[in-house]
Design a protein around this motif. Structure first.
Motif, mmCIF file in Angstrom:
data_model
loop_
_atom_site.group_PDB
_atom_site.id
_atom_site.type_symbol
_atom_site.label_atom_id
_atom_site.label_comp_id
_atom_site.label_asym_id
_atom_site.label_seq_id
_atom_site.Cartn_x
_atom_site.Cartn_y
_atom_site.Cartn_z
ATOM 1 N N UNK A 1 -41.423 11.477 -36.003
ATOM 2 C CA UNK A 1 -40.510 11.961 -37.057
ATOM 3 C C UNK A 1 -40.193 13.642 -37.411
ATOM 4 N N UNK A 2 -38.792 13.913 -37.664
ATOM 5 C CA UNK A 2 -38.498 15.273 -38.286
ATOM 6 C C UNK A 2 -37.969 15.246 -39.421
ATOM 7 N N UNK A 3 -39.213 17.099 -40.129
ATOM 8 C CA UNK A 3 -38.087 17.282 -41.361
ATOM 9 C C UNK A 3 -38.245 18.518 -42.030
ATOM 10 N N UNK A 4 -37.426 19.281 -42.148
ATOM 11 C CA UNK A 4 -37.586 20.710 -42.265
ATOM 12 C C UNK A 4 -38.768 20.781 -41.176
ATOM 13 N N UNK A 5 -38.615 21.284 -40.385
ATOM 14 C CA UNK A 5 -39.424 22.242 -38.660
ATOM 15 C C UNK A 5 -38.295 22.126 -37.694
ATOM 16 N N UNK A 6 -37.353 23.205 -38.331
ATOM 17 C CA UNK A 6 -36.537 24.247 -37.823
ATOM 18 C C UNK A 6 -37.397 25.504 -37.349
ATOM 19 N N UNK A 7 -38.776 26.053 -37.667
ATOM 20 C CA UNK A 7 -39.212 26.984 -37.320
ATOM 21 C C UNK A 7 -40.080 26.535 -35.701
ATOM 22 N N UNK A 8 -40.506 25.354 -35.639
ATOM 23 C CA UNK A 8 -41.347 24.643 -34.402
ATOM 24 C C UNK A 8 -40.706 23.487 -33.602
ATOM 25 N N UNK A 9 -39.492 22.729 -34.325
ATOM 26 C CA UNK A 9 -38.581 21.530 -33.929
ATOM 27 C C UNK A 9 -39.089 22.158 -31.822
ATOM 28 N N UNK A 10 -37.800 22.845 -31.888
ATOM 29 C CA UNK A 10 -37.721 23.022 -30.758
ATOM 30 C C UNK A 10 -39.198 23.032 -29.470
#
Length: 345
Positions: free
Chosen positions: A8-17
């Motif tokens: 699930x993805x929600x506003x995690x641009x800092x950690x997603x990669x």
């Protein structure tokens, strides 16, 4: 296909990669086929763009779905409906898998005749350092077959088996058509709700006494107050109560007392994280918990389960039982004050 990894993805641009790289690097190295299901839950940052980029780089592995915001529980359920793998892997989009996650699981699956559920340990992770959250949960052996009764008992007695990310399980253990809309408001306890469902269907369990998952700290109840915390878990309690006969545990009431009262202890402790307008507002919140029907049924067992809960929780429960709200609030304020003094040193 062996694994479906639901993220699930929600506003995690800092950690997603970092999260996705920890998954993809491994599944490119194993011979088993896998899929990564990214469900973008209405992100307002660049998370959705990152999902699309990974889909373009790995079109045969990464599947992306963009939805409006529905919350973590419903987003996971959406991902499950899209999954095709024999086993479901849950990974939160700010967390990281250990480098031998899939290798260890593949070996365990083959050696133990494809168990319904494999439970493993987790690290607490701050982005650099990590420490084991729980170990020797169900056995001190490196790997062992464990009974369903032992798993259920541990689930009720502590927090070590609550996380949905702390186990992989067969997709057949999910009631894919179950309607979770009635639980969409639940802000805490969503993992527990889904674990209850899994325990309804899973019959064979293996415990891998090894930390394979890195849970990133810095969010959740440790850093903020949630007025619905106890109310959310009350939904969980009601679902557990429905399983009394099905689970057939000889000391079910004792175990549920531990579950309920330890949760109330955390709910009380969590109130110190809120800046209350005044004493009466804080007191009214505690009184609301005290009047709860499930709490009133199980608080009579507080002395019986004393050794199974935190000492501070036991103290707060005794004070709550006696309606001594003023002392509870004073103790919580003293705790806040001592932390401020400690930080000022």
């Amino acid at each position: 296909m062996l694994f479906s990894i639901v993220v699930p993805v929600y506003n995690v641009e800092k950690y997603l990669e970092e999260c996705l790289n920890s998954i993809i690097k491994q599944i490119l190295q194993i011979s088993e086929s896998c899929e990564i299901i990214l469900v973008n839950d209405g992100s307002t940052d660049s998370s959705g763009e990152i999902c699309n980029r990974y889909n373009a780089m790995y079109p045969n592995i990464v599947k992306v779905f963009h939805n409006s915001n529905h919350g973590l529980l419903m987003t996971r359920r959406f991902g499950y409906k899209k999954a095709k793998g024999e086993y479901i892997v849950n990974c939160d989009s700010d967390d990281v898998l250990e480098s031998d996650f899939f290798k260890s699981l593949v070996e365990t699956i083959k050696e133990y005749s494809r168990p319904d559920m494999i439970i493993f340990n987790q690290y607490l992770y701050d982005g650099q350092d990590k420490k084991v959250a729980f170990d020797n949960i169900l056995s001190k052996k490196n790997v062992s077959v464990v009974s369903k009764e032992d798993v259920l008992r541990q689930f009720l007695m502590g927090n070590s088996l609550v996380s949905i990310c702390g186990a992989v399980y067969k997709r057949t253990c999910i009631d894919i058509d179950k309607n979770y809309l009635m639980y969409a408001h639940v802000s805490n306890g969503e993992d527990s709700l889904q674990k209850i469902e899994l325990f309804d269907y899973a019959e064979t369990f293996v415990y891998l006494n090894k930390a394979l998952y890195n849970y990133r700290m810095g969010s959740g109840m440790t850093t903020k107050f949630d007025a619905n915390y106890y109310g959310s878990f009350k939904v969980v309690f009601k679902e557990i109560i429905k399983r009394k006969e099905k689970w057939n545990l000889p000391d079910f009431e004792y175990l549920l007392s531990i579950k309920v009262l330890s949760t109330v202890g955390r709910a009380i402790t969590q109130t110190r994280l809120k800046r209350w307008k005044n004493y009466n507002d804080h007191k009214k919140y505690l009184q609301k918990i005290r009047r709860d029907d499930i709490l009133n049924e199980y608080i009579v067992n507080v002395n019986v389960i004393k050794k199974q809960i935190q000492k501070s929780h036991f103290v707060f429960l005794i004070l709550l039982e006696k309606h001594l709200y003023c002392i509870i609030i004073v103790l919580l304020n003293l705790k806040n004050l001592s932390e401020k003094i400690g930080m000022g040193k």
